[in-house]
Design a protein around this motif. Sequence first.
Motif, PDB file in Angstrom:
ATOM      1  N   VAL A 174      -4.806   4.621   2.821  1.00  0.00           N
ATOM      2  CA  VAL A 174      -4.804   5.562   1.705  1.00  0.00           C
ATOM      3  C   VAL A 174      -5.493   6.868   2.097  1.00  0.00           C
ATOM      4  O   VAL A 174      -4.997   7.971   1.811  1.00  0.00           O
ATOM      5  CB  VAL A 174      -5.485   4.934   0.469  1.00  0.00           C
ATOM      6  CG1 VAL A 174      -5.700   5.975  -0.627  1.00  0.00           C
ATOM      7  CG2 VAL A 174      -4.657   3.770  -0.060  1.00  0.00           C
ATOM      8  N   LEU A 211       1.021   4.284  -2.841  1.00  0.00           N
ATOM      9  CA  LEU A 211       0.970   5.713  -2.539  1.00  0.00           C
ATOM     10  C   LEU A 211       2.166   6.461  -3.120  1.00  0.00           C
ATOM     11  O   LEU A 211       2.113   7.680  -3.312  1.00  0.00           O
ATOM     12  CB  LEU A 211       0.892   5.931  -1.029  1.00  0.00           C
ATOM     13  CG  LEU A 211      -0.430   5.508  -0.370  1.00  0.00           C
ATOM     14  CD1 LEU A 211      -0.307   5.499   1.148  1.00  0.00           C
ATOM     15  CD2 LEU A 211      -1.561   6.430  -0.814  1.00  0.00           C
ATOM     16  N   ASN A 212       3.242   5.745  -3.402  1.00  0.00           N
ATOM     17  CA  ASN A 212       4.428   6.350  -4.010  1.00  0.00           C
ATOM     18  C   ASN A 212       4.422   6.273  -5.535  1.00  0.00           C
ATOM     19  O   ASN A 212       5.412   6.639  -6.180  1.00  0.00           O
ATOM     20  CB  ASN A 212       5.694   5.683  -3.468  1.00  0.00           C
ATOM     21  CG  ASN A 212       5.999   6.098  -2.047  1.00  0.00           C
ATOM     22  OD1 ASN A 212       5.775   7.253  -1.671  1.00  0.00           O
ATOM     23  ND2 ASN A 212       6.513   5.172  -1.254  1.00  0.00           N
ATOM     24  N   GLU A 267      -3.406   9.042   4.346  1.00  0.00           N
ATOM     25  CA  GLU A 267      -2.411   9.784   3.562  1.00  0.00           C
ATOM     26  C   GLU A 267      -3.056  10.988   2.877  1.00  0.00           C
ATOM     27  O   GLU A 267      -2.454  12.071   2.809  1.00  0.00           O
ATOM     28  CB  GLU A 267      -1.790   8.855   2.516  1.00  0.00           C
ATOM     29  CG  GLU A 267      -0.700   9.473   1.666  1.00  0.00           C
ATOM     30  CD  GLU A 267       0.631   9.601   2.394  1.00  0.00           C
ATOM     31  OE1 GLU A 267       1.573  10.171   1.791  1.00  0.00           O
ATOM     32  OE2 GLU A 267       0.727   9.135   3.554  1.00  0.00           O
ATOM     33  N   LYS A 268      -4.246  10.807   2.375  1.00  0.00           N
ATOM     34  CA  LYS A 268      -4.975  11.904   1.721  1.00  0.00           C
ATOM     35  C   LYS A 268      -5.253  13.035   2.704  1.00  0.00           C
ATOM     36  O   LYS A 268      -5.090  14.221   2.372  1.00  0.00           O
ATOM     37  CB  LYS A 268      -6.285  11.358   1.133  1.00  0.00           C
ATOM     38  CG  LYS A 268      -7.191  12.386   0.470  1.00  0.00           C
ATOM     39  CD  LYS A 268      -8.426  11.691  -0.094  1.00  0.00           C
ATOM     40  CE  LYS A 268      -9.483  12.689  -0.533  1.00  0.00           C
ATOM     41  NZ  LYS A 268      -9.034  13.497  -1.680  1.00  0.00           N
ATOM     42  N   THR A 270       0.837  -1.200   0.000  1.00  0.00           N
ATOM     43  CA  THR A 270       0.000   0.000   0.000  1.00  0.00           C
ATOM     44  C   THR A 270       0.870   1.247   0.000  1.00  0.00           C
ATOM     45  O   THR A 270       0.556   2.238  -0.666  1.00  0.00           O
ATOM     46  CB  THR A 270      -0.939  -0.002   1.220  1.00  0.00           C
ATOM     47  OG1 THR A 270      -1.640  -1.255   1.296  1.00  0.00           O
ATOM     48  CG2 THR A 270      -1.974   1.109   1.102  1.00  0.00           C
ATOM     49  N   ASP A 271       1.985   1.214   0.726  1.00  0.00           N
ATOM     50  CA  ASP A 271       2.943   2.323   0.699  1.00  0.00           C
ATOM     51  C   ASP A 271       3.492   2.528  -0.710  1.00  0.00           C
ATOM     52  O   ASP A 271       3.630   3.672  -1.177  1.00  0.00           O
ATOM     53  CB  ASP A 271       4.102   2.058   1.669  1.00  0.00           C
ATOM     54  CG  ASP A 271       3.702   2.199   3.128  1.00  0.00           C
ATOM     55  OD1 ASP A 271       2.736   2.937   3.408  1.00  0.00           O
ATOM     56  OD2 ASP A 271       4.354   1.569   3.978  1.00  0.00           O
ATOM     57  N   ARG A 331      -1.904  11.806  -7.794  1.00  0.00           N
ATOM     58  CA  ARG A 331      -1.278  12.601  -6.740  1.00  0.00           C
ATOM     59  C   ARG A 331      -0.238  13.541  -7.337  1.00  0.00           C
ATOM     60  O   ARG A 331       0.596  13.109  -8.135  1.00  0.00           O
ATOM     61  CB  ARG A 331      -0.624  11.659  -5.714  1.00  0.00           C
ATOM     62  CG  ARG A 331       0.142  12.360  -4.605  1.00  0.00           C
ATOM     63  CD  ARG A 331       0.682  11.364  -3.623  1.00  0.00           C
ATOM     64  NE  ARG A 331       1.249  12.002  -2.453  1.00  0.00           N
ATOM     65  CZ  ARG A 331       1.522  11.368  -1.322  1.00  0.00           C
ATOM     66  NH1 ARG A 331       1.278  10.071  -1.219  1.00  0.00           N
ATOM     67  NH2 ARG A 331       2.010  12.025  -0.298  1.00  0.00           N
ATOM     68  N   ILE A 369      -4.593  14.569  -3.569  1.00  0.00           N
ATOM     69  CA  ILE A 369      -4.796  13.147  -3.863  1.00  0.00           C
ATOM     70  C   ILE A 369      -6.252  12.890  -4.261  1.00  0.00           C
ATOM     71  O   ILE A 369      -7.181  13.295  -3.560  1.00  0.00           O
ATOM     72  CB  ILE A 369      -4.408  12.276  -2.654  1.00  0.00           C
ATOM     73  CG1 ILE A 369      -2.907  12.435  -2.352  1.00  0.00           C
ATOM     74  CG2 ILE A 369      -4.748  10.808  -2.911  1.00  0.00           C
ATOM     75  CD1 ILE A 369      -2.449  11.709  -1.105  1.00  0.00           C
ATOM     76  N   MET A 425      -5.327   5.971  -7.885  1.00  0.00           N
ATOM     77  CA  MET A 425      -4.897   7.222  -7.252  1.00  0.00           C
ATOM     78  C   MET A 425      -4.191   8.134  -8.241  1.00  0.00           C
ATOM     79  O   MET A 425      -3.435   7.684  -9.103  1.00  0.00           O
ATOM     80  CB  MET A 425      -3.947   6.917  -6.084  1.00  0.00           C
ATOM     81  CG  MET A 425      -3.413   8.157  -5.382  1.00  0.00           C
ATOM     82  SD  MET A 425      -1.927   7.820  -4.402  1.00  0.00           S
ATOM     83  CE  MET A 425      -0.741   7.437  -5.689  1.00  0.00           C
TER      84      MET A 425
END
Length: 314
Positions: A72, A31-32, A75-76, A27-28, A169, A84, A167
């Motif tokens: 997620v 997000l990257n 992080e948003k 999941t990290d 971003r 995001i 996603m």
Amino acid sequence: MFLSSVMCGFQTTNQQRAFEHCAKEYTDEFLNGYNATIMAFGQVGAGKTYTMAGDTKIHVHRGFIQRAIGQVMEEKRAHPEAGIVVYMSYLEIYEERMYDLLQQRSTDLMIIEENGLIDIRGLAKIRVETEAQAIKWFNEGEKQRSYGQHLLNQQSSRSHTFFTLYMERRVGRFHTEHDTIVAKLTLVDLAGAERLKKTNVERGGRMRKEACTINKSISYLETAIYALRVGQNYVPFRQGKASTLLKESLGGNCKTMIMICLWLEDCFYDETVNSLRFAQKVKFLKTYPFRNKKLDCATATKRFHINNYVYTCA
């Protein structure tokens, strides 16, 4: 990058520790800006659906999907400057037919492949702003899933499911310019292969037909994985819907982890060995993940004018 395979002792751990050990890293990566896939594979009734979907009524027993959504959305909330944007979809493959679980089991779906990328035409992608909103949509999709009851499982999933988060971003580069990273995170609950004499389903009944279709679908997936493993020029992904949709996860732009769920009892020894052999084949597949970027409209327009000006001057 070689695929990761994980075996968790579900009788001695809880959902939170299993998620942190198996899925949080992926999941990290999502997000990257990396595509990521988390798959649950194994014997029927061994805990795949519980691991992925969990118990929707008890918060502490929520599954990987809800926990990934929470990560997620956290992080948003923590980085509003990144702008995001998150979408979600939920697909079911039941008896080799595709259903959109977010559109009341809509069947107007078609797999298309363009430039080597797989997409599903007609599949709803719902924009979600908060964790609560995303969980609500997920729970509505869960109500549409195909379940059955047999000797080994009181609530047995009768289909493969693909839950996907998408996603976009912004990533700052200069004071006035940004790139946008895009990625998708897919959590796959593969229905377990069944031995009919152990599930004791009715001869000629609906569940027997479902089991035969599931077994055939898993066989197609294993055939594709074997072809990848030995480096065949032609890999028969399109034999089955599940193997088609996993094409990128098994050999393309994706970071992939497969989790094997097993029965520990001696009477399931053969099924346990078969699941581990499957994991061994998958473990040495190689994927080629890269960070997915696209220019936002303002930056793309600005660079176009700069390049055009330089070309004109030249």
